[in-house]
Write a protein that holds these residues in place. Structure first.
Motif, PDB file in Angstrom:
ATOM      1  N   ASN B   4       0.740  -1.184  -0.045  1.00 21.94           N
ATOM      2  CA  ASN B   4       0.056   0.117  -0.022  1.00 21.94           C
ATOM      3  C   ASN B   4       0.795   1.328  -0.039  1.00 21.94           C
ATOM      4  O   ASN B   4       1.802   1.216   0.670  1.00 21.94           O
ATOM      5  CB  ASN B   4      -0.931   0.101   1.097  1.00 21.94           C
ATOM      6  N   PHE B   6       0.732   4.150   1.211  1.00 22.74           N
ATOM      7  CA  PHE B   6       1.081   4.968   2.398  1.00 22.74           C
ATOM      8  C   PHE B   6       2.419   4.514   3.170  1.00 22.74           C
ATOM      9  O   PHE B   6       3.046   5.189   3.910  1.00 22.74           O
ATOM     10  CB  PHE B   6      -0.191   5.052   3.577  1.00 22.74           C
ATOM     11  N   LEU B   7       2.879   3.064   2.861  1.00 21.88           N
ATOM     12  CA  LEU B   7       3.913   2.671   3.436  1.00 21.88           C
ATOM     13  C   LEU B   7       5.171   3.480   3.150  1.00 21.88           C
ATOM     14  O   LEU B   7       6.081   3.584   3.691  1.00 21.88           O
ATOM     15  CB  LEU B   7       4.192   1.231   3.108  1.00 21.88           C
ATOM     16  N   ASP B   8       5.004   3.963   1.647  1.00 20.29           N
ATOM     17  CA  ASP B   8       6.332   4.923   1.287  1.00 20.29           C
ATOM     18  C   ASP B   8       6.583   5.937   2.290  1.00 20.29           C
ATOM     19  O   ASP B   8       7.954   6.136   2.089  1.00 20.29           O
ATOM     20  CB  ASP B   8       5.908   5.404  -0.123  1.00 20.29           C
ATOM     21  N   LEU B  10       6.374   5.931   5.550  1.00 19.11           N
ATOM     22  CA  LEU B  10       6.746   5.579   6.796  1.00 19.11           C
ATOM     23  C   LEU B  10       8.244   5.158   6.988  1.00 19.11           C
ATOM     24  O   LEU B  10       8.843   4.446   5.974  1.00 19.11           O
ATOM     25  CB  LEU B  10       5.790   4.397   7.120  1.00 19.11           C
TER      26      LEU B  10
END
Lengths: 366, 366
Positions: B4, B6-8, B10
Motif C-alpha cells: 500500500n 502509504f507505507l512509502d 513511513l
C-alpha cells in the motif's frame, strides 16, 4: 463525534467467557476449559523458570531489537534474523500483512470456514472477501476463484491445519498451488497448529526456509500460544523475505511485545520434553474423542490440531454447549461460523474423561 | 512485491540501546540506564507477588473483558467500566485514537517538541501535522493555530507534563483551552507522567472524571510504565466518553494485553507504599539534578516528571551521551528531536550519584 467512515462497517469483537466469570455465573467449583486450544499441561517448566527470574525486570522496557528471540528462531528455522518479525501473537503479524497489502480496491481469498480474524482485520481496510464454497480448504476451488479474480486478489490465506475445523493440506499440494500464484499476491501460511500436523503426518510439515527461499511472496506464521503454552503472553512471529519483513516493520509499534513474553518464548523453544509430552498426549487422547464420536454417531473431520470439531444433525450445538457450561465445561460453539458444530480442545486425560462423562449424559438427554 | 502506497512515507522506528547490548559493546560491567524513564525502584512488590502467583497461568488467554482491571480503574477514578479501554501501553490507545479520527484530508496539532509517537502513528493515516513554534506547550500558539485551521484539525495532543521536556500546564488553563475547541475535535490529554506533576503541584492535577463529564471530546491517557513500574509489560489505558471508547473498541484486536500485565497492573494500583517512595525520591533527587545544572551552568526546564532535560550551548549532546555510554551510563540524547539536549531519568540516589561523578568529569573535559 464523527469518526472515520470505515469504522461504520466494523463490529466489536465479543470475547469468549473467562473461566472465573463462568465459575461465578454457574456456581460451579471446578471449571474445565476446552474452548481456546490452550496447552492443557500449562506452561513449559523452562518458561516458568525464565518468567520467575525476570519478574523483577518488569519495570524495564523490552529490548526492542528482540535479538535474543529472533536469533533463536533464526537458528531453529535456518533463516536470517532479518527474515523474522515478532508480534503480539501471530494475530498481530496478520494485521501487519493485511494493512500493508489490502485496501478498498482489492480483495483477499480464504477457505469457507477458517480463522475469523482474517476477515475481521481485513474489514478495517475495506477489502473484498472471496471464500470457497467448501468450508474446508479445497485447492481446486481456491485456484478457480483466484483465476477469476487474479488482478484483484492480493492476499491468500491458507490455514494449515485449519482452525476451527482441523483439516490440513499436504505440503506438496500447497507448493504446487503457490507456484500458480502471481508474485505480487501475498500467500499467508498460518502455521499456528502446524507442529501438531507435522507430528501426526510428515506430509503436512511446512519448513519456513523452503517456503521463503523458493517463493518471495510467502509469509509463514508461527505462534507460542499453542504447543509452547504461552497463550496468555501474546507472542508469535512471521517469517518471510526481507522485503516483506521490512514493510511490516514500518507498521509495528515499538515495544509491541512484553519483556516477559520474550524471555518465556526463548525458554519455551528449549523445552523439548514439554513439547513431546504435549504432542504425544494430544494424539493418543484424540483417539478417544474419535471413539466417542463414533459411539454416539457424531460427525467429525480428521483433525491435525490440538482440537476436534464435532458436527451435529438434529441436536443444537448452542443447547449442547450451554448444558456443558452448567457442568463447568467450556467448549467452543461454532454457531457464529454458521455451523451447527462445536470445537473441543484436546485436554489432559482427566479433563477429557470429565468431558466424555458429562457430554455423554447431556447428548443422550437433550 | 507492491505494498500500500502509504507505507512509502513511513520509516522504521529505531529502538534505543538495550542494557545488555550496551554492556557487551563497551565492555562495561555495571550499566546505569537513565534513558527510558523507567521506575528506578523496579517493580512494586505487590505486582511481583501477583506475577509470581500467575506465571503458571501464562498458557491461558487473558480475560478479554479485562473486567478486573477496568473495575479497579473505574473505582479509582470514579468513572464507569464503559469509559475505559486498556491498551498495550497507552501508546496503543493513541494508535486507536489516531486511526479512528485522522485521515489524509485532515490534520492534528501538537507542541513543537513532544512525544514522538503522535507523529509516527499519525503518518500512517497521511494526516497533516501542525506544531507550535514553541518547543514547550504554549496555549496562545495552540489557540492561534487551531483558529486558523479549525475545520481541518481533528486531534489536539496535550502532553501534561510534556515528554521529553518536562514542563506542565496548569489545569485551569487546560480547561479554558478545551472549552474553545469544537466538539468534533478530539483532545488527547496524555497524562503518562501526570502523577508526578500532581505530586509536585496540585494545580497540575487532572482528574479524568471532571474532564470526561464536562467535555465529551476529551481522552485521558494513563500508563503503568512510569510510576507503577511495569514498563516491560506494555499496559496503559484511555478514559473517555462511552461513544469514544466504543469507537476505539472496533479497532482493538482481541487479547491486546497479556494476562500477566493485567494481573500486575491490578496489584500495582494497590501498592501505595511503592508509589509514595517513588514520588518522594523523584523530587528530592530532582533537586540534586537542578543543583548540578546550576553548578555547571547548564540550562534546564523546571520538570514535573521523573526526568530532567539538560540543554547545551557549546557542548554537543551526542558527544556527551557517547562519553557517558563509555562509562556505562545511558541517557537519552535529544538530537533526533532537533535539540542539543539530553533527557536524564531521575534514578535512585546511588544511580544519580554515579551520574553526577561521571558526567561532572566528562563535562569539564569535553
Amino acid at each position: 463525534m464523527k469518526f472515520n467512515e470505515f469504522l461504520d462497517n466494523l463490529s466489536t469483537y465479543e470475547p469468549g467467557k473467562d473461566i472465573e466469570v463462568v465459575a461465578k455465573e454457574y456456581g460451579v467449583k471446578e471449571i474445565i476449559k476446552l474452548a481456546s486450544n490452550e496447552n492443557p499441561f500449562g506452561v513449559p517448566s523452562k518458561a516458568i523458570k525464565a518468567l520467575e527470574e525476570n519478574v523483577f525486570k518488569a519495570n524495564l522496557y523490552p529490548d526492542d531489537s528482540m535479538v535474543e528471540l529472533k536469533s533463536k528462531l533464526a537458528q531453529k528455522y535456518s533463516v536470517l534474523n532479518e527474515n523474522i518479525i515478532i508480534g503480539a501473537g501471530s494475530d498481530q503479524v496478520i494485521e501487519f500483512a493485511i494493512h500493508s497489502k489490502l485496501n478498498s480496491k482489492n480483495a483477499f481469498l480464504q477457505a469457507g470456514v477458517t480463522f475469523a480474524m482474517y476477515e475481521i482485520y481485513a474489514k478495517q481496510c475495506g477489502s473484498k472477501c472471496y471464500k470457497t464454497q467448501s468450508i474446508t480448504h479445497d485447492l481446486d476451488e481456491f485456484k478457480a476463484l483466484y483465476e477469476s479474480h487474479r488482478d484483484e486478489i492480493k492476499i491468500i490465506f491458507l490455514c494449515l491445519p485449519n482452525n476451527p475445523l482441523g483439516e490440513c493440506l499436504d505440503k506438496d499440494l500447497v507448493l504446487e498451488f503457490i507456484r500458480g500464484v502471481d508474485k505480487d499476491c501475498l500467500i499467508i501460511i498460518d502455521a499456528a497448529y502446524n507442529e501438531f500436523a507435522s507430528f501426526k503426518d510428515s506430509k503436512k510439515h511446512l519448513e519456513p526456509k523452503d517456503l521463503i527461499k523458493s517463493y518471495e511472496n510467502v509469509l509463514y506464521l508461527g505462534t507460542f500460544s499453542k504447543l509452547y503454552g504461552l497463550g496468555g503472553l501474546r507472542i508469535g512471529y512471521g517469517i518471510a523475505s526481507k522485503e516483506i519483513i521490512s514493510a511490516f516493520y514500518k507498521l509495528r509499534a515499538p515495544f509491541n511485545v512484553s519483556n516477559l513474553a520474550l524471555k518465556a518464548a526463548v525458554a519455551a523453544l528449549d523445552d523439548d520434553e514439554f513439547s513431546k509430552k504435549t504432542l504425544e498426549n494430544n494424539f493418543s487422547q484424540m483417539e478417544l474423542f474419535k471413539d466417542f464420536a463414533k459411539k454416539y454417531d457424531i460427525k467429525f473431520i480428521e483433525s491435525y490440531t490440538n482440537f476436534i470439531t464435532y458436527f451435529f444433525d438434529e441436536k443444537n450445538s448452542s443447547v449442547l454447549c450451554e448444558e456443558l457450561l452448567k457442568k463447568g465445561i467450556i467448549v467452543r460453539n461454532l454457531k457464529s461460523y454458521g455451523l451447527n458444530a462445536m470445537r473441543i480442545t484436546i485436554g489432559t486425560p482427566y479433563q477429557n474423561e470429565r468431558f466424555f462423562v458429562e457430554f455423554g449424559g447431556i447428548y443422550s438427554m437433550v
